[in-house]
Design a protein around this motif. Sequence first.
Motif, PDB file in Angstrom:
ATOM      1  N   ASP A  48       1.582   7.784   6.033  1.00  0.00           N
ATOM      2  CA  ASP A  48       0.902   6.684   6.731  1.00  0.00           C
ATOM      3  C   ASP A  48       0.627   7.020   8.192  1.00  0.00           C
ATOM      4  O   ASP A  48      -0.423   6.684   8.730  1.00  0.00           O
ATOM      5  CB  ASP A  48       1.772   5.417   6.705  1.00  0.00           C
ATOM      6  CG  ASP A  48       1.811   4.783   5.330  1.00  0.00           C
ATOM      7  OD1 ASP A  48       0.937   5.093   4.512  1.00  0.00           O
ATOM      8  OD2 ASP A  48       2.738   3.985   5.082  1.00  0.00           O
ATOM      9  N   SER A  62       0.838  -1.202   0.000  1.00  0.00           N
ATOM     10  CA  SER A  62       0.000   0.000   0.000  1.00  0.00           C
ATOM     11  C   SER A  62       0.874   1.253   0.000  1.00  0.00           C
ATOM     12  O   SER A  62       0.636   2.207  -0.754  1.00  0.00           O
ATOM     13  CB  SER A  62      -0.928  -0.043   1.211  1.00  0.00           C
ATOM     14  OG  SER A  62      -1.314   1.252   1.585  1.00  0.00           O
ATOM     15  N   GLN A 117      -6.773   6.663   7.272  1.00  0.00           N
ATOM     16  CA  GLN A 117      -7.959   6.050   6.671  1.00  0.00           C
ATOM     17  C   GLN A 117      -7.556   5.175   5.496  1.00  0.00           C
ATOM     18  O   GLN A 117      -6.500   5.342   4.915  1.00  0.00           O
ATOM     19  CB  GLN A 117      -8.923   7.135   6.191  1.00  0.00           C
ATOM     20  CG  GLN A 117      -9.684   7.758   7.350  1.00  0.00           C
ATOM     21  CD  GLN A 117     -10.492   8.951   6.915  1.00  0.00           C
ATOM     22  OE1 GLN A 117     -10.559   9.267   5.724  1.00  0.00           O
ATOM     23  NE2 GLN A 117     -11.097   9.620   7.885  1.00  0.00           N
ATOM     24  N   GLY A 118      -8.442   4.265   5.116  1.00  0.00           N
ATOM     25  CA  GLY A 118      -8.183   3.390   3.991  1.00  0.00           C
ATOM     26  C   GLY A 118      -7.229   2.275   4.380  1.00  0.00           C
ATOM     27  O   GLY A 118      -6.992   2.018   5.565  1.00  0.00           O
ATOM     28  N   GLU A 119      -6.709   1.625   3.361  1.00  0.00           N
ATOM     29  CA  GLU A 119      -5.758   0.532   3.603  1.00  0.00           C
ATOM     30  C   GLU A 119      -4.593   1.034   4.431  1.00  0.00           C
ATOM     31  O   GLU A 119      -4.016   2.062   4.091  1.00  0.00           O
ATOM     32  CB  GLU A 119      -5.178   0.063   2.271  1.00  0.00           C
ATOM     33  CG  GLU A 119      -5.961  -0.973   1.541  1.00  0.00           C
ATOM     34  CD  GLU A 119      -5.281  -1.271   0.221  1.00  0.00           C
ATOM     35  OE1 GLU A 119      -4.266  -1.991   0.235  1.00  0.00           O
ATOM     36  OE2 GLU A 119      -5.742  -0.730  -0.808  1.00  0.00           O
ATOM     37  N   GLY A 133      -6.952  10.086   3.761  1.00  0.00           N
ATOM     38  CA  GLY A 133      -6.759   8.825   3.042  1.00  0.00           C
ATOM     39  C   GLY A 133      -5.653   8.902   2.001  1.00  0.00           C
ATOM     40  O   GLY A 133      -4.696   9.674   2.123  1.00  0.00           O
ATOM     41  N   PHE A 134      -5.831   8.095   0.971  1.00  0.00           N
ATOM     42  CA  PHE A 134      -4.858   7.912  -0.097  1.00  0.00           C
ATOM     43  C   PHE A 134      -4.408   9.250  -0.721  1.00  0.00           C
ATOM     44  O   PHE A 134      -3.211   9.505  -0.873  1.00  0.00           O
ATOM     45  CB  PHE A 134      -5.495   7.016  -1.154  1.00  0.00           C
ATOM     46  CG  PHE A 134      -4.580   6.628  -2.272  1.00  0.00           C
ATOM     47  CD1 PHE A 134      -3.657   5.602  -2.105  1.00  0.00           C
ATOM     48  CD2 PHE A 134      -4.652   7.270  -3.498  1.00  0.00           C
ATOM     49  CE1 PHE A 134      -2.817   5.230  -3.144  1.00  0.00           C
ATOM     50  CE2 PHE A 134      -3.810   6.906  -4.539  1.00  0.00           C
ATOM     51  CZ  PHE A 134      -2.900   5.886  -4.358  1.00  0.00           C
TER      52      PHE A 134
END
Lengths: 260, 267
Positions: free
Chosen positions: B204, B68, B209-211, B127-128
């Motif tokens: 990170d 990720s 949020q997210g993976e 998130g991403f």
Amino acid sequence: MIGVQPALDVPRPLPQGAAALSFAHVSKTFPDGTHALDNVSLTVHRGELVAIVGPSGCGKSTLLRLASRLTAPSAGDIACPEGHLGYVFQDPTLLPWRTVQHNVELLAELAGIDKRKRAALAQEAIALTGLKGFEKHRPRALSGGMRMRVSLARALTLRPQIFLFDEPFGSLDEITRERLNVELLALFDRERFAGLFVTHSVTEATFLASRVLVMSRRPGRIIAEIAVPFAYPRALELRFDAEFAAVAGEVSRRLREGMQ
Amino acid sequence: MSAPRGRSWAQLAAPFVVFVLVMGVWLFISYVALEPRRRFLMPPPQDVLLVGLLNPANLMGILAGLWSTTQVALVGLALAIGIGTLIAIAMIQARWIEWSIYPWAVVLQTIPILAIVPLIGFWFQFGFNSRVLVCVLIALFPIVTNTLFGLKSTDQSHHDLFTLQRASRWQRLVKLQLPGALPAILSGWRIAAGLSVIGAIVGDFFFRQGEPGIGRLIDDFRARLQSEQLFASVALSSLLGLIVFWGFGLLGQLLVGSWHESHRSTE
């Protein structure tokens, strides 16, 4: 013969003896005040190789930059018939990432000549300059003399009306320089272009040229014009001839006068 | 450059000797310097290997996090390369563009990235996208400066050659300036790639949020005192950085090794 006419806007070749380049009362002063050239007039005809000798910094290179319109004159007129101009720089100025073949093709490529045609033009120039078998080499793998041959070949591809040589062999060793002098004369003898050859070697100038122009210290003026009476093709041995020595001696004497 | 055979053996052996020494110090700290109840601060290497790397469930978790993070870093790097190259190309088209943009590029570089991370989250969620943006911001500057330097270092005589042939701006860019700049561009990419990995791990930590990325896993392992997995994650992150560095070295060798000195031998 090299009669392939490049595709695009290539003008008809000038007839032998026609003026290919002329300077009328040309002066050049740079923005920083350096007075590089003073009232220079000269004409180079097709079929004639004119050499310019002069002390370092006398404006010889400036003269070529003016002729090729890389720089504009401060005063005077420069006439050069439209058409391709062959410029051979002091350094070979090859693109290090290109092979010999693709370096030689460069100008034709920039002129928009299609792939097959420019490959053919390059092949001819490569054959003329003795580079056969080296097409796939990169400049790094070549000696100084070979690199200069590539530079010559590149200038040849578009069959220029006039060649400007800016001390191209100045950084080569003596033997290589002699060999390239002979090869250049063979090319000249075959193509009979107009050529203006800048050098600071009296021997080189006398050996190559049909006329030698001597320049003074800065601001550069043409202070003497010496005709070189030897017919082309010329052999290397000519340089050890008494008559040759007399002409070269005269060039050298005028050069020393100009340095005073 | 080919080194004498003897020297290249010594060159191979030397890092190995350092590795053995480091292992020795590590074991010493784990078993001698730390009392057993504090051993979690520095678990011995074999435990890291067994629990962190050879336990399939643990390893898959870490690798998923690493993947990720790698995706974030690669997307960020690709965007930074695209944007940075275009900025550098714009700068060499006109002096005034360079003069007006360059100071801001420097300012961008001097912003402490951690200081604006909360702002990025505020604007772009946690998130991403925000993680990618951190990578872009951190990787952009070296790409702009290296590309610009490369594009500007074209020889004047080459420019003259192109001018004499009345080359267009586009021909000059594509046939002269860009290929000539390639060695500098590639070293910019290499620096940016390393920074982009750092940016992704930093992202990170903050944008959870997210993976989950490897940075978040590292933080979680720390909080749960799962030090074997913590150490394994750190080791694998380093490996990622190494692979990126190595990969770009290889790319450089492939692209310009045939003509440029800087990428000839293994670096």
